[in-house]
Design a protein around this motif. Structure first.
Motif, PDB file in Angstrom:
ATOM      1  N   THR A 151       0.829  -1.204   0.000  1.00 15.62           N
ATOM      2  CA  THR A 151       0.000   0.000   0.000  1.00 15.62           C
ATOM      3  C   THR A 151       0.863   1.254   0.000  1.00 15.62           C
ATOM      4  N   SER A 152       1.884   1.283   0.862  1.00 10.01           N
ATOM      5  CA  SER A 152       2.788   2.433   0.901  1.00 10.01           C
ATOM      6  C   SER A 152       3.615   2.526  -0.380  1.00 10.01           C
ATOM      7  N   TYR A 153       4.055   1.375  -0.878  1.00 13.10           N
ATOM      8  CA  TYR A 153       4.841   1.347  -2.111  1.00 13.10           C
ATOM      9  C   TYR A 153       4.043   1.938  -3.272  1.00 13.10           C
ATOM     10  N   ASP A 154       2.800   1.515  -3.415  1.00  9.55           N
ATOM     11  CA  ASP A 154       1.948   2.043  -4.482  1.00  9.55           C
ATOM     12  C   ASP A 154       1.727   3.543  -4.308  1.00  9.55           C
ATOM     13  N   ASP A 155       1.674   3.996  -3.043  1.00 10.13           N
ATOM     14  CA  ASP A 155       1.510   5.415  -2.775  1.00 10.13           C
ATOM     15  C   ASP A 155       2.709   6.201  -3.300  1.00 10.13           C
ATOM     16  N   PHE A 156       3.920   5.718  -3.051  1.00  4.68           N
ATOM     17  CA  PHE A 156       5.119   6.402  -3.544  1.00  4.68           C
ATOM     18  C   PHE A 156       5.185   6.380  -5.068  1.00  4.68           C
ATOM     19  N   LEU A 157       4.787   5.270  -5.682  1.00  4.71           N
ATOM     20  CA  LEU A 157       4.751   5.222  -7.142  1.00  4.71           C
ATOM     21  C   LEU A 157       3.793   6.276  -7.692  1.00  4.71           C
ATOM     22  N   GLY A 158       2.630   6.413  -7.039  1.00  2.00           N
ATOM     23  CA  GLY A 158       1.667   7.415  -7.468  1.00  2.00           C
ATOM     24  C   GLY A 158       2.198   8.825  -7.321  1.00  2.00           C
ATOM     25  N   ARG A 159       2.891   9.090  -6.212  1.00  4.23           N
ATOM     26  CA  ARG A 159       3.469  10.414  -6.004  1.00  4.23           C
ATOM     27  C   ARG A 159       4.455  10.766  -7.110  1.00  4.23           C
ATOM     28  N   ALA A 160       5.267   9.768  -7.509  1.00  4.35           N
ATOM     29  CA  ALA A 160       6.248   9.996  -8.570  1.00  4.35           C
ATOM     30  C   ALA A 160       5.580  10.393  -9.879  1.00  4.35           C
ATOM     31  N   GLU A 161       4.302  10.025 -10.023  1.00  4.84           N
ATOM     32  CA  GLU A 161       3.533  10.386 -11.219  1.00  4.84           C
ATOM     33  C   GLU A 161       2.701  11.652 -11.006  1.00  4.84           C
ATOM     34  N   GLY A 162       2.894  12.298  -9.848  1.00  6.13           N
ATOM     35  CA  GLY A 162       2.182  13.537  -9.572  1.00  6.13           C
ATOM     36  C   GLY A 162       0.806  13.359  -8.967  1.00  6.13           C
ATOM     37  N   LYS A 163       0.490  12.157  -8.502  1.00  8.98           N
ATOM     38  CA  LYS A 163      -0.817  11.910  -7.909  1.00  8.98           C
ATOM     39  C   LYS A 163      -0.802  12.282  -6.427  1.00  8.98           C
ATOM     40  N   PRO A 164      -1.943  12.635  -5.843  1.00 10.86           N
ATOM     41  CA  PRO A 164      -1.979  12.937  -4.402  1.00 10.86           C
ATOM     42  C   PRO A 164      -1.691  11.696  -3.577  1.00 10.86           C
ATOM     43  N   ASN A 165      -1.016  11.890  -2.436  1.00  8.21           N
ATOM     44  CA  ASN A 165      -0.722  10.738  -1.592  1.00  8.21           C
ATOM     45  C   ASN A 165      -1.954  10.362  -0.762  1.00  8.21           C
ATOM     46  N   LEU A 166      -1.803   9.298   0.030  1.00  6.24           N
ATOM     47  CA  LEU A 166      -2.944   8.785   0.793  1.00  6.24           C
ATOM     48  C   LEU A 166      -3.577   9.847   1.681  1.00  6.24           C
ATOM     49  N   ARG A 173      -8.906  17.185   4.668  1.00  7.79           N
ATOM     50  CA  ARG A 173      -7.581  17.266   5.269  1.00  7.79           C
ATOM     51  C   ARG A 173      -6.498  17.675   4.282  1.00  7.79           C
ATOM     52  N   THR A 174      -6.835  17.703   3.005  1.00  5.55           N
ATOM     53  CA  THR A 174      -5.833  18.003   1.979  1.00  5.55           C
ATOM     54  C   THR A 174      -5.070  19.295   2.248  1.00  5.55           C
ATOM     55  N   PRO A 175      -5.740  20.422   2.574  1.00  6.07           N
ATOM     56  CA  PRO A 175      -4.984  21.669   2.755  1.00  6.07           C
ATOM     57  C   PRO A 175      -3.890  21.575   3.816  1.00  6.07           C
ATOM     58  N   VAL A 176      -4.212  20.993   4.969  1.00  6.73           N
ATOM     59  CA  VAL A 176      -3.219  20.903   6.051  1.00  6.73           C
ATOM     60  C   VAL A 176      -2.036  20.040   5.625  1.00  6.73           C
ATOM     61  N   SER A 181       3.551  19.426   3.658  1.00  3.18           N
ATOM     62  CA  SER A 181       4.505  18.978   2.636  1.00  3.18           C
ATOM     63  C   SER A 181       5.386  20.122   2.156  1.00  3.18           C
ATOM     64  N   LEU A 182       4.770  21.269   1.916  1.00  2.00           N
ATOM     65  CA  LEU A 182       5.524  22.421   1.428  1.00  2.00           C
ATOM     66  C   LEU A 182       6.545  22.900   2.453  1.00  2.00           C
ATOM     67  N   LEU A 183       6.127  23.034   3.712  1.00  3.10           N
ATOM     68  CA  LEU A 183       7.011  23.588   4.729  1.00  3.10           C
ATOM     69  C   LEU A 183       8.079  22.604   5.181  1.00  3.10           C
ATOM     70  N   SER A 184       7.810  21.314   5.079  1.00  5.34           N
ATOM     71  CA  SER A 184       8.797  20.315   5.514  1.00  5.34           C
ATOM     72  C   SER A 184       9.736  19.903   4.384  1.00  5.34           C
ATOM     73  N   ARG A 185       9.535  20.478   3.190  1.00  5.24           N
ATOM     74  CA  ARG A 185      10.367  20.213   2.018  1.00  5.24           C
ATOM     75  C   ARG A 185      10.204  18.789   1.512  1.00  5.24           C
ATOM     76  N   ASP A 186       9.007  18.241   1.665  1.00  9.16           N
ATOM     77  CA  ASP A 186       8.707  16.897   1.183  1.00  9.16           C
ATOM     78  C   ASP A 186       8.670  16.893  -0.343  1.00  9.16           C
ATOM     79  N   ILE A 187       9.374  15.953  -0.957  1.00  7.38           N
ATOM     80  CA  ILE A 187       9.408  15.860  -2.410  1.00  7.38           C
ATOM     81  C   ILE A 187       9.200  14.408  -2.823  1.00  7.38           C
ATOM     82  N   SER A 188       8.864  14.203  -4.071  1.00  8.82           N
ATOM     83  CA  SER A 188       8.726  12.841  -4.579  1.00  8.82           C
ATOM     84  C   SER A 188      10.102  12.181  -4.598  1.00  8.82           C
ATOM     85  N   ALA A 189      10.182  10.991  -4.020  1.00  5.55           N
ATOM     86  CA  ALA A 189      11.464  10.307  -3.896  1.00  5.55           C
ATOM     87  C   ALA A 189      11.699   9.362  -5.067  1.00  5.55           C
TER      88      ALA A 189
END
Length: 312
Positions: A151-166, A173-176, A181-189
């Motif tokens: 489940t987590s693996y598929d989530d990271f694959l989706g993020r790499a394609e620009g999809k929203p994470n879980l 809850r999306t805005p928070v 993500s923006l303030l913590s410098r989270d990026i697609s790995a």
């Protein structure tokens, strides 16, 4: 840094968020998204809490570090100013890390690991993620394998394609989470070294279900996936030979947690109401987790805080 925020938004003066933009080093595009997400939040997210969150993301405070001897070698625990505790099982053969804090603390964690293990860069290393949350998945490079649930693996694959994470798939809850993500410098790995560890599909009607055994060197982890109380794809790792359990955020330890961690969690709870996707499920998962422990002593390694010595 506030000069490039000349964006027409209905609720906030652009200069109101320039402090967070400045200290977190956001680009123009990121600053624009921050404003957009701030205007989508409810009354629980004040500008004061936004500024406070930004402050947490840039603190240069040393982590708490401790360790204990285990049959396989040594167990280290590293607690940053905020974010998950990182665990390192040190064996003669390799290092096995469980979770890795916030992305904005990745360089600090890397420096800490190199100070503890002078040959860190040359050592064989694996990382296990208990779940996909950004405060557990900050350092994702330099490992032979990064293990996680499918489940987590598929989530990271989706993020790499620009999809929203879980987390971001819940509109309320999306805005928070986007702000975080923006303030913590989270990026697609880079997903090249990520591995789904499932042998079996989880049984979604159970609080915990066995999904396989992960063998890394002398270590053998029985892996159980939760029903999604905290977040989908969360796992609990039982290493019975060494009597250690890694719980992710199914269990936290506020009684042995830095004050900054307590404050940060309280702030997150205030903004979201709860850190769990489903608190009823989370409670059932904790009960099942303890029920799976057999007689004797255990070291319980929570997602936040230091380990707990637990006797059955």
């Amino acid at each position: 840094n506030g000069q490039h925020l000349g964006i027409c938004m209905p609720s906030y003066n652009p200069n109101d968020v320039s402090y967070a933009v400045s200290i977190c080093g956001l680009s123009d595009a990121e600053a624009k998204e921050l404003l957009e997400q701030v205007n989508k939040t409810d009354e629980n997210v004040s500008l004061e809490s936004l500024f406070k969150y930004a402050d947490f993301m840039v603190k240069d405070e040393p982590p708490r570090i401790d360790s204990c001897k285990i049959p396989a070698g040594r167990l280290w625990y590293i607690e940053p100013f905020c974010g998950s505790t990182t665990y390192v099982i040190e064996t003669e053969e390799r290092l096995v890390l469980v979770d890795s804090g916030f992305p904005c603390y990745a360089e600090q964690l890397l420096a800490t690991l190199r100070s503890i293990f002078p040959d860190y860069d040359e050592r064989k290393k694996d990382l296990i993620l208990t779940h996909m949350d950004m405060d557990h998945a900050g350092l994702l490079s330099g490992f032979e394998n990064i293990w996680m649930s499918k489940t987590s693996y598929d989530d990271f694959l989706g993020r790499a394609e620009g999809k929203p994470n879980l987390r971001e798939r819940n509109p309320k809850r999306t805005p928070v989470y986007r702000i975080s993500s923006l303030l913590s410098r989270d990026i697609s790995a880079d997903t090249a070294n990520m591995r789904a560890l499932n042998t079996f599909e989880p049984e979604t009607d159970k609080p915990l279900s066995y999904i396989g055994t992960l063998n890394i060197g002398p270590l053998s982890f029985a892996v159980y996936e939760t029903s999604g109380g905290h977040i989908g794809g969360s796992i609990i790792l039982y290493e019975k030979e060494n009597r250690i359990v890694f719980t992710g955020d199914t269990l936290v330890n506020p009684s042995d947690m830095a004050d900054s961690q307590k404050e940060f969690i309280q702030m997150g709870t205030a903004m979201l109401g709860t850190m769990n996707d489903d608190s009823v499920k989370a409670k059932a998962e904790r009960a099942e987790f303890f029920a799976l422990l057999d007689e004797g002593g255990w070291i319980l390694c929570p997602g936040h805080g230091f380990p707990i010595r637990h006797q059955i």
